[in-house]
Design a protein around this motif. Structure first.
Motif, PDB file in Angstrom:
ATOM      1  N   VAL A 138      -1.865  -2.673  -5.592  1.00  0.00           N
ATOM      2  CA  VAL A 138      -3.012  -1.942  -5.041  1.00  0.00           C
ATOM      3  C   VAL A 138      -2.775  -0.461  -5.304  1.00  0.00           C
ATOM      4  O   VAL A 138      -1.653  -0.044  -5.591  1.00  0.00           O
ATOM      5  CB  VAL A 138      -3.176  -2.170  -3.519  1.00  0.00           C
ATOM      6  CG1 VAL A 138      -3.581  -3.585  -3.199  1.00  0.00           C
ATOM      7  CG2 VAL A 138      -1.913  -1.799  -2.774  1.00  0.00           C
ATOM      8  N   ASP A 139      -3.838   0.332  -5.173  1.00  0.00           N
ATOM      9  CA  ASP A 139      -3.653   1.778  -5.250  1.00  0.00           C
ATOM     10  C   ASP A 139      -2.858   2.233  -4.031  1.00  0.00           C
ATOM     11  O   ASP A 139      -3.044   1.709  -2.931  1.00  0.00           O
ATOM     12  CB  ASP A 139      -4.997   2.497  -5.266  1.00  0.00           C
ATOM     13  CG  ASP A 139      -5.772   2.287  -6.561  1.00  0.00           C
ATOM     14  OD1 ASP A 139      -5.131   2.010  -7.597  1.00  0.00           O
ATOM     15  OD2 ASP A 139      -7.004   2.392  -6.516  1.00  0.00           O
ATOM     16  N   LYS A 140      -1.983   3.203  -4.239  1.00  0.00           N
ATOM     17  CA  LYS A 140      -1.192   3.733  -3.139  1.00  0.00           C
ATOM     18  C   LYS A 140      -2.128   4.356  -2.109  1.00  0.00           C
ATOM     19  O   LYS A 140      -3.005   5.146  -2.456  1.00  0.00           O
ATOM     20  CB  LYS A 140      -0.205   4.776  -3.669  1.00  0.00           C
ATOM     21  CG  LYS A 140       0.848   5.190  -2.701  1.00  0.00           C
ATOM     22  CD  LYS A 140       1.881   6.062  -3.386  1.00  0.00           C
ATOM     23  CE  LYS A 140       3.002   6.375  -2.426  1.00  0.00           C
ATOM     24  NZ  LYS A 140       4.068   7.122  -3.095  1.00  0.00           N
ATOM     25  N   ASP A 141      -1.969   3.968  -0.841  1.00  0.00           N
ATOM     26  CA  ASP A 141      -2.847   4.429   0.232  1.00  0.00           C
ATOM     27  C   ASP A 141      -2.042   4.461   1.527  1.00  0.00           C
ATOM     28  O   ASP A 141      -1.888   3.446   2.207  1.00  0.00           O
ATOM     29  CB  ASP A 141      -4.050   3.485   0.347  1.00  0.00           C
ATOM     30  CG  ASP A 141      -5.074   3.933   1.375  1.00  0.00           C
ATOM     31  OD1 ASP A 141      -4.725   4.718   2.288  1.00  0.00           O
ATOM     32  OD2 ASP A 141      -6.232   3.486   1.270  1.00  0.00           O
ATOM     33  N   TYR A 182       0.825  -1.207   0.000  1.00  0.00           N
ATOM     34  CA  TYR A 182       0.000   0.000   0.000  1.00  0.00           C
ATOM     35  C   TYR A 182       0.860   1.259   0.000  1.00  0.00           C
ATOM     36  O   TYR A 182       0.532   2.247  -0.650  1.00  0.00           O
ATOM     37  CB  TYR A 182      -0.952   0.008   1.191  1.00  0.00           C
ATOM     38  CG  TYR A 182      -2.221  -0.739   0.925  1.00  0.00           C
ATOM     39  CD1 TYR A 182      -3.249  -0.176   0.178  1.00  0.00           C
ATOM     40  CD2 TYR A 182      -2.401  -2.030   1.407  1.00  0.00           C
ATOM     41  CE1 TYR A 182      -4.420  -0.866  -0.086  1.00  0.00           C
ATOM     42  CE2 TYR A 182      -3.574  -2.730   1.160  1.00  0.00           C
ATOM     43  CZ  TYR A 182      -4.572  -2.139   0.408  1.00  0.00           C
ATOM     44  OH  TYR A 182      -5.732  -2.832   0.151  1.00  0.00           O
ATOM     45  N   GLU A 183       1.949   1.229   0.709  1.00  0.00           N
ATOM     46  CA  GLU A 183       2.846   2.398   0.754  1.00  0.00           C
ATOM     47  C   GLU A 183       3.399   2.720  -0.633  1.00  0.00           C
ATOM     48  O   GLU A 183       3.538   3.882  -1.008  1.00  0.00           O
ATOM     49  CB  GLU A 183       4.002   2.140   1.719  1.00  0.00           C
ATOM     50  CG  GLU A 183       4.989   3.280   1.786  1.00  0.00           C
ATOM     51  CD  GLU A 183       6.192   2.980   2.650  1.00  0.00           C
ATOM     52  OE1 GLU A 183       7.109   3.819   2.665  1.00  0.00           O
ATOM     53  OE2 GLU A 183       6.244   1.917   3.315  1.00  0.00           O
ATOM     54  N   ASN A 184       3.693   1.687  -1.395  1.00  0.00           N
ATOM     55  CA  ASN A 184       4.369   1.868  -2.678  1.00  0.00           C
ATOM     56  C   ASN A 184       3.485   1.645  -3.900  1.00  0.00           C
ATOM     57  O   ASN A 184       3.971   1.731  -5.031  1.00  0.00           O
ATOM     58  CB  ASN A 184       5.581   0.935  -2.729  1.00  0.00           C
ATOM     59  CG  ASN A 184       6.598   1.339  -1.692  1.00  0.00           C
ATOM     60  OD1 ASN A 184       7.278   2.335  -1.837  1.00  0.00           O
ATOM     61  ND2 ASN A 184       6.662   0.587  -0.591  1.00  0.00           N
ATOM     62  N   GLY A 185       2.214   1.344  -3.691  1.00  0.00           N
ATOM     63  CA  GLY A 185       1.303   1.134  -4.808  1.00  0.00           C
ATOM     64  C   GLY A 185       1.631  -0.098  -5.630  1.00  0.00           C
ATOM     65  O   GLY A 185       1.552  -0.083  -6.847  1.00  0.00           O
ATOM     66  N   LEU A 186       1.986  -1.170  -4.955  1.00  0.00           N
ATOM     67  CA  LEU A 186       2.352  -2.414  -5.633  1.00  0.00           C
ATOM     68  C   LEU A 186       1.184  -3.396  -5.572  1.00  0.00           C
ATOM     69  O   LEU A 186       0.893  -3.964  -4.529  1.00  0.00           O
ATOM     70  CB  LEU A 186       3.586  -3.036  -4.972  1.00  0.00           C
ATOM     71  CG  LEU A 186       4.824  -2.153  -4.908  1.00  0.00           C
ATOM     72  CD1 LEU A 186       5.896  -2.809  -4.055  1.00  0.00           C
ATOM     73  CD2 LEU A 186       5.341  -1.879  -6.311  1.00  0.00           C
TER      74      LEU A 186
END
Length: 65
Positions: A35-38, A29-33
């Motif tokens: 998933v959308d970055k959140d 989530y931190e890096n948008g891997l």
């Protein structure tokens, strides 16, 4: 690398209570891997991981939390 599959597996492991999986899911989530970055979700997962496994608190320190 298939980050979508990694996220699926990390979520599955997190539901089973494996702290390290929450750390890795937070990283996604931190890096948008996969998933959308959140950042809110990343911090939430890092905190949950740190509560169960203090080594994971390093991620929160890196983000300034």
């Amino acid at each position: 690398q298939d980050y979508n599959e990694a996220v699926r597996l990390y979520r599955e492991a997190a539901q089973r209570g494996i702290p390290a999986s929450k750390y890795h899911l937070g990283y996604c989530y931190e890096n948008g891997l996969g998933v959308d970055k959140d950042m809110d979700q990343a911090v939430k997962l890092y905190r949950e991981s740190a509560d169960a496994e203090p080594r994971s608190a390093q991620a929160l320190k890196r983000l300034g939390y």
